[in-house]
Design a protein around this motif. Structure first.
Motif, PDB file in Angstrom:
ATOM      1  N   UNK A 293      55.430 -68.353 -32.446  1.00  0.00           N
ATOM      2  CA  UNK A 293      54.814 -67.696 -33.275  1.00  0.00           C
ATOM      3  C   UNK A 293      53.254 -67.649 -33.500  1.00  0.00           C
ATOM      4  N   UNK A 294      52.719 -68.149 -32.571  1.00  0.00           N
ATOM      5  CA  UNK A 294      50.989 -68.365 -31.486  1.00  0.00           C
ATOM      6  C   UNK A 294      51.144 -67.489 -30.766  1.00  0.00           C
ATOM      7  N   UNK A 295      51.988 -66.830 -29.795  1.00  0.00           N
ATOM      8  CA  UNK A 295      52.464 -65.853 -28.470  1.00  0.00           C
ATOM      9  C   UNK A 295      52.518 -64.484 -28.742  1.00  0.00           C
ATOM     10  N   UNK A 296      52.959 -64.141 -30.416  1.00  0.00           N
ATOM     11  CA  UNK A 296      52.662 -62.650 -30.419  1.00  0.00           C
ATOM     12  C   UNK A 296      51.363 -63.024 -31.068  1.00  0.00           C
ATOM     13  N   UNK A 297      51.235 -61.165 -31.097  1.00  0.00           N
ATOM     14  CA  UNK A 297      50.155 -60.970 -31.920  1.00  0.00           C
ATOM     15  C   UNK A 297      49.903 -60.852 -33.961  1.00  0.00           C
ATOM     16  N   UNK A 298      48.864 -60.674 -34.046  1.00  0.00           N
ATOM     17  CA  UNK A 298      48.073 -61.083 -35.444  1.00  0.00           C
ATOM     18  C   UNK A 298      49.641 -60.615 -36.225  1.00  0.00           C
ATOM     19  N   UNK A 299      48.798 -59.035 -36.411  1.00  0.00           N
ATOM     20  CA  UNK A 299      49.716 -58.410 -37.081  1.00  0.00           C
ATOM     21  C   UNK A 299      51.747 -58.532 -36.802  1.00  0.00           C
ATOM     22  N   UNK A 300      52.061 -59.085 -35.627  1.00  0.00           N
ATOM     23  CA  UNK A 300      52.614 -60.193 -35.995  1.00  0.00           C
ATOM     24  C   UNK A 300      52.804 -61.145 -36.355  1.00  0.00           C
ATOM     25  N   UNK A 301      52.412 -62.352 -36.776  1.00  0.00           N
ATOM     26  CA  UNK A 301      52.187 -62.892 -37.338  1.00  0.00           C
ATOM     27  C   UNK A 301      52.370 -63.590 -38.344  1.00  0.00           C
ATOM     28  N   UNK A 302      51.038 -62.005 -39.176  1.00  0.00           N
ATOM     29  CA  UNK A 302      52.082 -61.627 -40.396  1.00  0.00           C
ATOM     30  C   UNK A 302      53.162 -61.881 -40.837  1.00  0.00           C
ATOM     31  N   UNK A 303      53.364 -60.648 -40.073  1.00  0.00           N
ATOM     32  CA  UNK A 303      54.952 -59.783 -39.868  1.00  0.00           C
ATOM     33  C   UNK A 303      55.952 -60.761 -40.002  1.00  0.00           C
ATOM     34  N   UNK A 304      55.882 -61.392 -39.275  1.00  0.00           N
ATOM     35  CA  UNK A 304      57.377 -62.390 -39.351  1.00  0.00           C
ATOM     36  C   UNK A 304      57.456 -63.658 -40.065  1.00  0.00           C
ATOM     37  N   UNK A 305      56.109 -64.165 -40.951  1.00  0.00           N
ATOM     38  CA  UNK A 305      55.815 -64.992 -41.449  1.00  0.00           C
ATOM     39  C   UNK A 305      55.988 -64.578 -42.844  1.00  0.00           C
ATOM     40  N   UNK A 306      55.968 -63.126 -43.467  1.00  0.00           N
ATOM     41  CA  UNK A 306      56.252 -62.928 -44.374  1.00  0.00           C
ATOM     42  C   UNK A 306      57.755 -62.667 -44.199  1.00  0.00           C
ATOM     43  N   UNK A 307      58.849 -61.553 -43.649  1.00  0.00           N
ATOM     44  CA  UNK A 307      59.610 -61.305 -43.159  1.00  0.00           C
ATOM     45  C   UNK A 307      61.005 -63.006 -42.946  1.00  0.00           C
ATOM     46  N   UNK A 308      60.653 -63.594 -42.452  1.00  0.00           N
ATOM     47  CA  UNK A 308      60.934 -64.737 -42.859  1.00  0.00           C
ATOM     48  C   UNK A 308      60.868 -65.412 -44.957  1.00  0.00           C
ATOM     49  N   UNK A 309      59.838 -65.324 -44.709  1.00  0.00           N
ATOM     50  CA  UNK A 309      60.171 -65.947 -46.436  1.00  0.00           C
ATOM     51  C   UNK A 309      61.006 -65.168 -47.339  1.00  0.00           C
ATOM     52  N   UNK A 310      60.558 -63.652 -46.707  1.00  0.00           N
ATOM     53  CA  UNK A 310      61.940 -62.687 -47.614  1.00  0.00           C
ATOM     54  C   UNK A 310      63.336 -62.518 -47.785  1.00  0.00           C
ATOM     55  N   UNK A 311      63.492 -63.368 -46.480  1.00  0.00           N
ATOM     56  CA  UNK A 311      64.719 -62.966 -46.280  1.00  0.00           C
ATOM     57  C   UNK A 311      65.242 -64.268 -46.540  1.00  0.00           C
ATOM     58  N   UNK A 312      64.661 -65.639 -46.566  1.00  0.00           N
ATOM     59  CA  UNK A 312      65.394 -66.717 -47.439  1.00  0.00           C
ATOM     60  C   UNK A 312      64.924 -66.667 -48.824  1.00  0.00           C
TER      61      UNK A 312
END
Length: 549
Positions: A293-312
């Protein structure tokens, strides 16, 4: 243009959907509409101290089943049939992965021994009590068609807690210790229950010997270790790939996509090699949150965090809505309508076994755990033990999936004994989720009325990009605490507050070997980007320097 439009309309009119396809489309439309209703009603009940979204979805599912029964004249009660394959392959992975991705790692690994005691040893104790009690009592009740394998399967089915519902009724910020113990136990418990259930089906139970018992124990440790290593390896591989290739300089979508696919691949690989997919995807989530998660860009961090939470979030609602609607399937209940008293008796007995089986390991194992801890605030007090016992009483989709797998292959059965066990499982799941789930939140407020702000400050960890932009809320707090900490003034205080903990040595090893290879906070090569990304990069280096010093 007019000709083309007319031709298109003609093709649309001639290509009508088949009856079965049209029914499937209607069913999915209704189900998606119900999911939207669950979200809206759950939002309106956000401040309610009794209800939560899982119970709301379950109630909506039950009400929908009643409406369908009335409309169909009692011939049908569901639009989708519960499938254990759908549950284990598609719905459960995003829930467990997001839980590992969002879990507070310090709390989890600080209580790892206790979690393993509850999740592994406690599940075995509960399994033994439920299986033994079911064998002795159900044989006297003359429930036909049940064999020794069925009684052992009953123990595995009802020793599986509902970690999904636990996520809904407990708050990680308000009760960090309680959440880490109950949720961590739930993940290990689910994996242990599935391992025991598979062992019951694969081993010859007519001749149970000491060698077979040791083989079962060895099989469990093999599955636990290999599943954990597979999950950690998948997370490290994703971190290494993203760190080396740096997808974000061209497309943030690729970064998010590779994270989602690598996480799901770890789960599918575990199922392919007959390992525990639950443990694999959970530890994959932990490793990804620490490195990838720390290796990706700031946009990807925000997107991935909310994407995982939404899918769950959607998967959780889907499961409870699914269970609520399928619980009123008239075909299941037709086989037990002639003996409703026996159904009530069996359900009450199973519920009693669940209560006794959980109490039999929570309180003794909590006592053993407290003996290994010196600090008073790390010990599990009696009120917390009551909440741990209560929060783990809920049974959910895992129990239903295992029951369907053992007693039926099509959602219902004509054998009286199997029909009673399936309907009893549904009854216990509904009762425990509705009653125990409704009371859990008020019980937490009654027994642990701790200040919310204090808990949030103590348990806060940098899990979002905002934590790096505002370091005072993350590392600043810890730095301030470390400067004002009291130095040990005696040998006894020195032993009770050691200077170097396991976490200290792991952090040294992590900074020296792991992060330079796999990346992580402060160890990612800087690539010029937006001003916000530059500020994040500077904050990361500031945090790492603080940690190293």
């Amino acid at each position: 243009m007019v000709f083309d439009l007319g031709l298109l309309v003609g093709k649309m009119g001639s290509s009508r959907l088949a009856t079965s396809e049209y029914s499937s489309v209607v069913s999915m439309n209704l189900f998606v509409a119900l999911l939207c209703a669950c979200i809206v009603i759950g939002h309106l009940l956000e401040e309610n101290r009794w209800m939560n979204e899982s119970i709301t979805a379950l109630v909506i599912g039950l009400c929908t089943g009643v409406v369908i029964l009335l409309v169909s004249g009692g011939t049908s009660s569901h639009i989708l049939v519960f499938s254990e394959d759908l549950f284990f392959i598609y719905l459960l992975p995003p829930i467990i992965f997001n839980a590992g991705f969002q879990v507070k790692k310090k709390q989890f690994f600080r209580n790892f021994i206790t979690i393993m005691l509850f999740g592994a040893v406690g599940t075995v104790i509960s399994f033994t009590i439920i299986s033994f009690g079911a064998t002795k009592i159900f044989e006297k009740m003359n429930i036909s068609n049940l064999e020794i394998g069925d009684y052992l399967a009953i123990g595995a089915i009802f020793s599986a807690t509902d970690s999904v519902c636990t996520l809904q009724v407990l708050n990680q910020d308000q009760t960090p210790l309680l959440y880490s113990l109950v949720f961590g136990e739930g993940v290990v418990n689910d994996a242990t229950s599935v391992v025991i259930f598979n062992a019951v089906q694969n081993f010859d139970l007519s001749q149970i010997t000491t060698a077979v018992a040791f083989q079962l124990i060895g099989n469990f440790f093999y599955l636990f270790i290999t599943s954990t290593l597979l999950g950690a390896g998948s997370g490290l591989l994703s971190a290494y790939i993203i760190k080396k290739l740096y997808f974000g300089r061209h497309s943030t979508d690729r970064e998010v996509a590779i994270m989602i696919l690598m996480a799901y691949l770890s789960y599918i690989l575990a199922e392919l090699f007959y390992l525990s997919g639950i443990l694999t995807v959970f530890f994959c989530g932990i490793v990804m949150s620490h490195y990838t998660w720390h290796n990706v860009t700031e946009k990807s961090r925000i997107t991935s965090k909310h994407a995982f939470a939404t899918l769950s979030f959607v998967a959780e609602l889907f499961i409870f809505l699914y269970v609520g609607m399928d619980a009123l399937d008239i075909e299941k209940w037709n086989f037990v309508k002639d003996s409703p008293q026996k159904l009530v008796e069996v359900s009450a007995i199973l519920l009693g076994f669940v209560l006794v089986g959980r109490a039999a390991f929570v309180f003794p194992l909590s006592f053993l755990s407290n003996l290994t801890k010196k600090a008073q605030h790390e010990k599990i007090n009696f009120r917390q033990q009551i909440l741990i016992w209560w929060a783990g009483l809920m049974r959910g989709a895992v129990s239903m999936a295992l029951a369907y797998n053992q007693f039926t292959k099509k959602g219902h059965t004509t054998l009286p004994g199997n029909a009673i066990m399936v309907t009893s499982t549904i009854t216990v799941v509904l009762f425990s989720t509705m009653v125990f789930g409704l009371i859990t939140q008020p019980l937490v407020r009654l027994l642990l009325p701790a200040p919310k702000t204090l808990n949030r400050m103590i348990s806060s960890e940098p899990t979002s990009p905002k934590s790096f932009i505002v370091p005072l809320l993350g590392n600043g707090c810890e730095a301030g605490l470390s400067k004002n900490v009291l130095r040990p003034s005696s040998l006894r205080m020195l032993l009770s507050t050691p200077a170097h903990t396991v976490h200290y040595y792991w952090r040294k090893f992590d900074n020296a070997f792991m992060r330079p290879v796999f990346g992580g906070r402060g160890f990612v090569p800087f690539n010029p980007g937006s001003p916000s990304e530059q500020s994040v990069h500077q904050s990361e280096h500031h945090l790492v320097n603080e940690e190293t010093n």
